[in-house]
Write a protein that holds these residues in place. Structure first.
Motif, PDB file in Angstrom:
ATOM      1  N   GLN A  41      52.442  17.889  22.152  1.00  0.00           N
ATOM      2  CA  GLN A  41      51.210  17.670  22.895  1.00  0.00           C
ATOM      3  C   GLN A  41      51.511  17.305  24.343  1.00  0.00           C
ATOM      4  O   GLN A  41      52.502  16.624  24.621  1.00  0.00           O
ATOM      5  N   PRO A  42      50.663  17.720  25.278  1.00  0.00           N
ATOM      6  CA  PRO A  42      50.874  17.312  26.672  1.00  0.00           C
ATOM      7  C   PRO A  42      50.668  15.816  26.826  1.00  0.00           C
ATOM      8  O   PRO A  42      49.872  15.194  26.111  1.00  0.00           O
ATOM      9  N   ALA A  43      51.406  15.220  27.747  1.00  0.00           N
ATOM     10  CA  ALA A  43      51.292  13.784  27.989  1.00  0.00           C
ATOM     11  C   ALA A  43      49.994  13.494  28.737  1.00  0.00           C
ATOM     12  O   ALA A  43      49.644  14.182  29.692  1.00  0.00           O
ATOM     13  N   GLU A  44      49.279  12.468  28.275  1.00  0.00           N
ATOM     14  CA  GLU A  44      48.031  12.063  28.926  1.00  0.00           C
ATOM     15  C   GLU A  44      48.100  10.636  29.461  1.00  0.00           C
ATOM     16  O   GLU A  44      47.262  10.230  30.256  1.00  0.00           O
ATOM     17  N   GLY A  45      49.088   9.879  29.004  1.00  0.00           N
ATOM     18  CA  GLY A  45      49.202   8.501  29.438  1.00  0.00           C
ATOM     19  C   GLY A  45      50.302   7.788  28.680  1.00  0.00           C
ATOM     20  O   GLY A  45      51.034   8.395  27.893  1.00  0.00           O
ATOM     21  N   MET A  46      50.429   6.494  28.904  1.00  0.00           N
ATOM     22  CA  MET A  46      51.416   5.684  28.198  1.00  0.00           C
ATOM     23  C   MET A  46      50.690   4.648  27.342  1.00  0.00           C
ATOM     24  O   MET A  46      49.491   4.398  27.514  1.00  0.00           O
TER      25      MET A  46
END
Length: 233
Positions: A41-46
């Motif tokens: 999945q693409p990174a959206e946040g931490m």
């Protein structure tokens, strides 16, 4: 053989940077087994664990998943994907009822540029993780199977949020024999054999799916403390 560690780089920041991150967190409550992010999945946040336990899993060629780490309260994850601008390499799920804080990528990027202490702290975290992975590989070659199993059980007990009562300490981190086996790179039969030996020595017990260490002092003797940093990614 650290399957969990106490590293909390956010808490180590100066107050202005620490508060800026916490003020932008969006909180989410999770049920056991609920997926936070999946490999690819693409990174959206931490994320940062506020309570409960989170499992980090790796996909295997046979379609199964291996346990890599368990995140405890204060641990954060997902920062490297934001910095590298890459998809997630692993899957994370809630191992217990849990609460996480989520920092969106735009907020992360802005705070990363604004507060120099943030990239400095993350650099230390990544360097620690690299050193720990090397030490972990070396430790595998220096310890017996029995010591490796005992070391992981000791780590789980010491990272649990349960008090030690006398020599006993309950492990409140949910984990199965299969997950222990995948973390250690051993067969289920091998780990089960070592667990059975520890049970016969009255060192550990299991009731309703939860483990208890019956003699922490003896377990520490069998599994001496490792002089290595916590393994966190």
């Amino acid at each position: 053989m650290h399957i969990a560690g106490q590293l909390n780089w956010i808490n180590e920041l100066p107050a202005p940077a620490r508060d800026a991150i916490r003020n932008r967190f969006v909180y989410r409550d999770l049920e056991p087994g609920e997926t936070i992010k999946e490999s690819g999945q693409p990174a959206e946040g931490m994320y940062q664990v506020q309570s409960g336990y989170i499992k980090l899993l790796a996909d295997r060629p046979d379609g199964e998943q291996s346990l890599l780490l368990i995140y405890i309260r204060g641990n954060s994850f997902g920062e490297s994907t934001l910095i590298a601008r890459r998809p997630h390499h692993h899957t994370t799920i809630a191992a217990s009822p849990a609460r996480i804080g989520f920092l969106k990528q735009n907020d992360f990027d802005e705070l990363y540029r604004t507060y120099p202490s943030i990239p400095e702290a993350l650099c230390r975290k990544f360097a620690t993780a690299l050193s720990s992975m090397i030490a972990y590989r070396e430790k595998q070659n220096e310890t017996t199977v029995a010591q490796r199993v005992a070391l992981v059980l000791r780590n789980l007990a010491e990272m649990s949020e349960t008090p030690q009562i006398g020599g006993r300490r309950a492990i409140d981190i949910p984990i199965t024999i299969g997950e222990l086996s995948s973390f250690l790179g051993l067969t289920r039969q091998t780990v089960q054999k070592e667990i059975s030996l520890l049970k016969r020595r009255n060192l550990i017990s299991k009731s309703q799916g939860a483990w208890t260490v019956l003699d922490m002092a003896l377990l520490r003797t069998l599994a001496p403390a490792e002089d290595v940093p916590d393994l966190l990614t």
